[in-house]
Scaffold this active site. Structure first.
Site, PDB file in Angstrom:
ATOM      1  CG  ASP A 313      -6.239  18.330  31.795  1.00 24.22           C
ATOM      2  OD1 ASP A 313      -5.516  19.305  31.542  1.00 24.22           O
ATOM      3  OD2 ASP A 313      -7.413  18.410  32.217  1.00 24.22           O
ATOM      4  CG  HIS A 363      -5.510  17.238  36.331  1.00 28.30           C
ATOM      5  ND1 HIS A 363      -6.611  18.050  36.261  1.00 28.30           N
ATOM      6  CD2 HIS A 363      -5.870  16.089  35.680  1.00 28.30           C
ATOM      7  CE1 HIS A 363      -7.592  17.429  35.618  1.00 28.30           C
ATOM      8  NE2 HIS A 363      -7.178  16.227  35.255  1.00 28.30           N
ATOM      9  CG  HIS A 472      -6.879  14.150  28.355  1.00 29.90           C
ATOM     10  ND1 HIS A 472      -8.006  14.610  27.709  1.00 29.90           N
ATOM     11  CD2 HIS A 472      -7.141  14.229  29.687  1.00 29.90           C
ATOM     12  CE1 HIS A 472      -8.925  14.942  28.611  1.00 29.90           C
ATOM     13  NE2 HIS A 472      -8.420  14.727  29.825  1.00 29.90           N
TER      14      HIS A 472
HETATM   15 ZN    ZN Z   1      -7.977  14.714  34.096  1.00 24.91          ZN
END
Ligand code: ZN
Length: 514
Positions: A313, A363, A472
């Site tokens: 992400d 996202h 991430h």
């Molecule tokens: Zn995020």
């Protein structure tokens, strides 16, 4: 007149007179008186000659000699009977040429009647001042912060007197930045000497800057950065706060690390600078926690071998995303990137992700909760805006999404009650599928090392389900980068299959809490 000539003249006159007298006696029968007078005359002349004193060219003043300089007395030019007899003159009496004093000596000249002596006073005097020779530079620069250290000196006096302990050292101020060190000494004869050493006080010390507030601060995305400034002082120039130059900007609408630089220089040109690090971060409420306690909906792909969906992400980032792609390529593993808005300079990363077989999900254009969760419309716009952009970049419009904060987030309550309940339905109605996670690397919060990331992932993998792993690839996230290879190796070694999330992938979702 020459003495011999006088003697010859006297002799000739005598002969002439004797002749005259004898002749006159014959002629005039003169008395004996005249020859007697003549003999008396001769006797006087002779006596004068015998008793004559030598002549010395001396003054009636005492002779003055500088101490330590002479080693003997100069014999004066002396004549006797009109002849130079200097070489036969001797001196008696002792003189200590290295000691101040008055001495009596005698010049002695041999004569017909014996030694002729004449007294002379000799004064040994000291009229030469001492000398001071300075060691080191006679003119030098001294930092105002340094202490003056005397380089030393050598004092000498011709009297051989030791004056080293008698030198006085004083300071003589010229102006604010210059002064003299004055060395003075006087010998026992009263001769004085003064030497000076000039000292220039220079400022070679930079001012100091003190930041108001923290030198390292973090502010929330889209909040306001308030410049708190700094103060500067210089020991020489005093307060320089007004002269501080501040450069650098904080873009509060973009996550990142920013530097504010404070520079100042003093009058002497000494410079100093300080930097304030400002980190603009986004709130990560749910993502920063481990997987929520609520039981995630678990969908099976229909086998029990275990599937791993690696998801990244908050990218792309120039520092981390390319390296993650390199690792995935090397291991021949495909993953899913739930991306945020990206600048044109990062378009190549989105293209690379797509071209290398990874899945691209949405996202959101923005990750800022206070903007995207204010209304259903705001959220949907946030998705479609990025979707349009991705289509322009890779020619394909993704329809898989991940809610910022996950569908289980509670932060959205602050902006709109029940919005997650509405959105989780709405996105499906609009043809999207959303994916939460059931394994969290903890790399946006709890995990601070790559070992922790590795453990968070590998200890929560389960064979009998689809494992959606939340990680991430935002800038600077090295702990995930460094753990990735080992996580993949662990999965492969333990019989897991790595897959990308597509519209065919059954949704893995949390329970909605708002
Ligand atoms: Zn995020």
């Amino acid at each position: 007149m020459n003495v011999y000539l006088i003697e010859v003249i006297i002799f000739l006159i005598s002969v002439l007179l004797v002749t005259i007298i004898l002749d006159m006696k014959k002629i005039h029968k003169l008395s004996i008186a005249l020859p007697i007078l003549f003999l008396i005359f001769i006797a006087v002349i002779t006596g004068t000659y015998i008793l004559e004193r030598p002549t010395l060219e001396i003054s009636n003043q005492p002779i003055s000699l500088e101490i330590g300089q002479a080693t003997s007395i100069q014999i004066p030019y002396t004549t006797y009977h009109m002849k130079d007899v200097t070489s036969s003159v001797t001196v008696t009496g002792d003189v200590d040429y290295n000691k101040i004093g008055s001495y009596h000596i005698q010049y002695e000249v041999p004569t017909i009647t014996g030694i002729y002596a004449i007294e002379q006073i000799v004064n040994i005097v000291d009229k030469t001042p001492p000398t001071i020779t300075l060691k080191g530079d006679k003119d030098f620069n001294l930092s105002y912060s340094a202490t003056y250290e005397e380089p030393g000196y050598v004092v000498y006096d011709n009297s051989s007197e030791d004056l080293s302990s008698k030198v006085h050292i004083d300071q003589e101020n010229i102006n604010d930045t210059e002064y003299n060190i004055v060395y003075s000494v006087e010998d026992s004869a009263g001769n004085k000497t003064i030497e000076r050493r000039k000292v220039h006080i220079i400022d070679d010390v930079a001012p100091t800057i003190k930041l108001n507030g923290s030198a390292s601060m973090s502010i929330l995305l889209n909040s306001t950065y308030t410049e708190k400034g700094a103060t500067a002082t210089d020991e020489m120039d005093g307060n320089l706060t007004d002269k501080i130059e501040i450069s650098g900007k904080v873009n509060t609408s973009k996550v990142g690390e920013y530097s504010i630089i404070y520079k100042v220089s003093d009058q002497a040109g000494n410079k100093v600078q300080k930097t304030r690090k400002v980190t603009v971060y986004e709130e990560k409420v749910t993502e920063s926690h481990q997987t929520p306690n609520t039981t995630p909906t678990q969908n099976s792909d229909g086998n029990n071998t275990g599937i791993i969906y690696l998801t990244f992400d908050d990218g792309p980032s120039s520092s981390i995303t390319p390296k993650i792609l390199d690792i995935l390529k090397k291991k021949n593993v495909k993953a899913t990137f739930f991306i945020l808005n990206y600048s044109s300079s990062l378009e190549y990363l989105v293209k690379r992700e797509y071209n290398e077989g990874h899945s691209i999900g949405i996202h959101g254009y923005s990750h800022t909760y206070s903007e995207i969760y204010t209304s259903d419309e705001a959220f949907m716009n946030n998705i479609t805006k990025l979707q349009d952009k991705i289509k322009k970049t890779i020619g394909y419009a993704p329809t898989i999404i991940r809610f910022p904060g996950g569908s289980s987030n509670t932060v959205s309550k602050k902006y709109s009650t029940g919005i997650m309940t509405r959105l989780t339905k709405k996105v499906l109605d609009n043809g999207f599928k959303y994916y939460d996670w059931n394994v969290s690397a903890g790399d946006a919060g709890g995990a601070s090392t790559s070992t922790q990331v590795y453990n968070n992932v590998t200890k929560n993998l389960k064979k009998n389900r689809s494992n959606v792993v939340l990680m991430h690839d935002f800038g600077g996230n090295k702990k995930t980068l460094n753990a990735l290879s080992d996580i993949i190796d662990y999965g492969l070694k333990n019989g897991y299959t790595f897959k990308t999330i597509t519209m065919d992938t059954p949704m893995v979702t949390h329970n909605v809490n708002n």
